[in-house]
Design a protein around this motif. Sequence first.
Motif, PDB file in Angstrom:
ATOM      1  N   ILE A  33       0.860  -1.181   0.053  1.00  0.00           N
ATOM      2  CA  ILE A  33      -0.076  -0.061  -0.015  1.00  0.00           C
ATOM      3  C   ILE A  33       0.952   1.145  -0.068  1.00  0.00           C
ATOM      4  N   LEU A  34       1.931   1.217   0.717  1.00  0.00           N
ATOM      5  CA  LEU A  34       2.832   2.283   0.711  1.00  0.00           C
ATOM      6  C   LEU A  34       3.405   2.603  -0.528  1.00  0.00           C
ATOM      7  N   LYS A  35       3.363   1.777  -1.422  1.00  0.00           N
ATOM      8  CA  LYS A  35       4.019   2.056  -2.740  1.00  0.00           C
ATOM      9  C   LYS A  35       3.073   2.801  -3.559  1.00  0.00           C
ATOM     10  N   THR A  36       1.888   3.060  -3.068  1.00  0.00           N
ATOM     11  CA  THR A  36       0.802   3.847  -4.055  1.00  0.00           C
ATOM     12  C   THR A  36       1.359   5.373  -4.236  1.00  0.00           C
ATOM     13  N   TYR A 124      -3.566   4.915   2.015  1.00  0.00           N
ATOM     14  CA  TYR A 124      -4.162   3.936   2.314  1.00  0.00           C
ATOM     15  C   TYR A 124      -5.911   4.201   1.679  1.00  0.00           C
ATOM     16  N   ILE A 125      -5.911   5.156   2.045  1.00  0.00           N
ATOM     17  CA  ILE A 125      -7.407   5.728   1.465  1.00  0.00           C
ATOM     18  C   ILE A 125      -7.716   5.596  -0.099  1.00  0.00           C
ATOM     19  N   ALA A 219     -17.077   5.677  11.291  1.00  0.00           N
ATOM     20  CA  ALA A 219     -16.153   6.394  11.085  1.00  0.00           C
ATOM     21  C   ALA A 219     -14.886   6.118  11.786  1.00  0.00           C
ATOM     22  N   TYR A 220     -15.025   5.616  13.047  1.00  0.00           N
ATOM     23  CA  TYR A 220     -13.807   4.865  13.752  1.00  0.00           C
ATOM     24  C   TYR A 220     -13.339   3.755  13.227  1.00  0.00           C
ATOM     25  N   HIS A 221     -13.949   2.941  12.580  1.00  0.00           N
ATOM     26  CA  HIS A 221     -13.528   1.762  12.018  1.00  0.00           C
ATOM     27  C   HIS A 221     -12.850   2.129  10.676  1.00  0.00           C
ATOM     28  N   PHE A 222     -13.185   3.116   9.913  1.00  0.00           N
ATOM     29  CA  PHE A 222     -12.649   3.664   8.628  1.00  0.00           C
ATOM     30  C   PHE A 222     -11.129   4.282   9.104  1.00  0.00           C
ATOM     31  N   THR A 223     -11.302   4.941  10.222  1.00  0.00           N
ATOM     32  CA  THR A 223      -9.994   5.548  10.577  1.00  0.00           C
ATOM     33  C   THR A 223      -9.049   4.542  11.077  1.00  0.00           C
ATOM     34  N   LEU A 227      -5.498   4.047   9.535  1.00  0.00           N
ATOM     35  CA  LEU A 227      -4.196   4.222  10.452  1.00  0.00           C
ATOM     36  C   LEU A 227      -4.118   2.933  11.264  1.00  0.00           C
ATOM     37  N   PRO A 228      -3.826   1.547  10.747  1.00  0.00           N
ATOM     38  CA  PRO A 228      -3.925   0.564  11.531  1.00  0.00           C
ATOM     39  C   PRO A 228      -2.786   0.556  12.714  1.00  0.00           C
ATOM     40  N   CYS A 229      -1.997   1.443  12.531  1.00  0.00           N
ATOM     41  CA  CYS A 229      -0.817   1.150  13.836  1.00  0.00           C
ATOM     42  C   CYS A 229      -1.016   2.467  14.613  1.00  0.00           C
TER      43      CYS A 229
END
Length: 334
Positions: A33-36, A124-125, A219-223, A227-229
């Motif tokens: 994902i970070l390669k996006t 990520y978005i 909203a919090y699940h999305f966040t 931002l999984p970490c």
Amino acid sequence: MKNQILLPAILILVTLFSSCKQEPEECRLDEDILKTEVDLEIVRLEKEFFDAKSAEDFSYLFEQHPYFAEKYLLTSTYPTKEELASELLVAHQDTLMRELYDEVMIHYPDIEDLEKDLGNAFKYIKHYFPEFKIPKVYTFVSGFSSDLYVDSEMIVIGLDYFLPADHRFQAPDLPEYIAKRYEAKYIVPMIVTAISSAYNKTDLKQNSLVAEMIYYGKAYHFTKAILPCTPDEFIIGYSGEEVAACFDNEEMIWSYFVENDLLFETNPFEIRKYTGEAPSTVEISPDAPGRVGRWLGWNIVDDYQFNNEVPLWELMAESDTEKIFKLSGYKPRP
């Protein structure tokens, strides 16, 4: 009769709403994902505006940043742009405003970490929502008139709101229990939560407590997905101890909602007691943090996604809150 049944639980909650903070497990962002590719540059507009020496300089800045001038500075609400330019010139020459700007520059001499974290969030978005367009991002010193502005085209971060908690400059209109969430580590989670509203299709016309709980839960699940970490406390705005205590008391919190038939409550004044801003949810316990209904909604949404293997885009697009609630299979953790 209900009050007699619940009284022992409430007394226990007062005692138990304290807990040791759990040690977070190591977390790594997804390298794929970070390669996006995302095109992000945060423009520090506070520098440009505080370097302006005349009303003509401000008028020039309006021309250089027309969307910012219209949406953030609200140029159309003034008889002329020249009048706004004159007001800004006076404000930016004010001693306290200059001191505030200087303090922001001391605490934010650079914004490399903010740019990196926000850039990763945008990656990520875009991974989950390919149609997402990277907005222009500015920092600014608003004189405590605006903390964050977020729309599909632009984000403005009022850095003066995000000075350290013990700093002598603090937003005068924020109570302490809210002000504690205005530090640097909350900026990106707050932005991502605001962006989530563009994808959150929850039908609030259902006008029930559970509908509002699920709206915030999504909203919090999305966040958290973006931002999984990021620890939960920076997403919901609780302390680590409050998050741990809520989990420790989850069964009692849930019992309170069920036994008082709260989930399908439609009275907005009652709903606000459990989802609105407040220092505590006193109806449950003086030690229960405010907005505990939002936290509970987050757990329900997490369970719905996990138990039904629903992708993030589909979860956010689901408007039927009763469906989410029923299919969540939610039960408090033992």
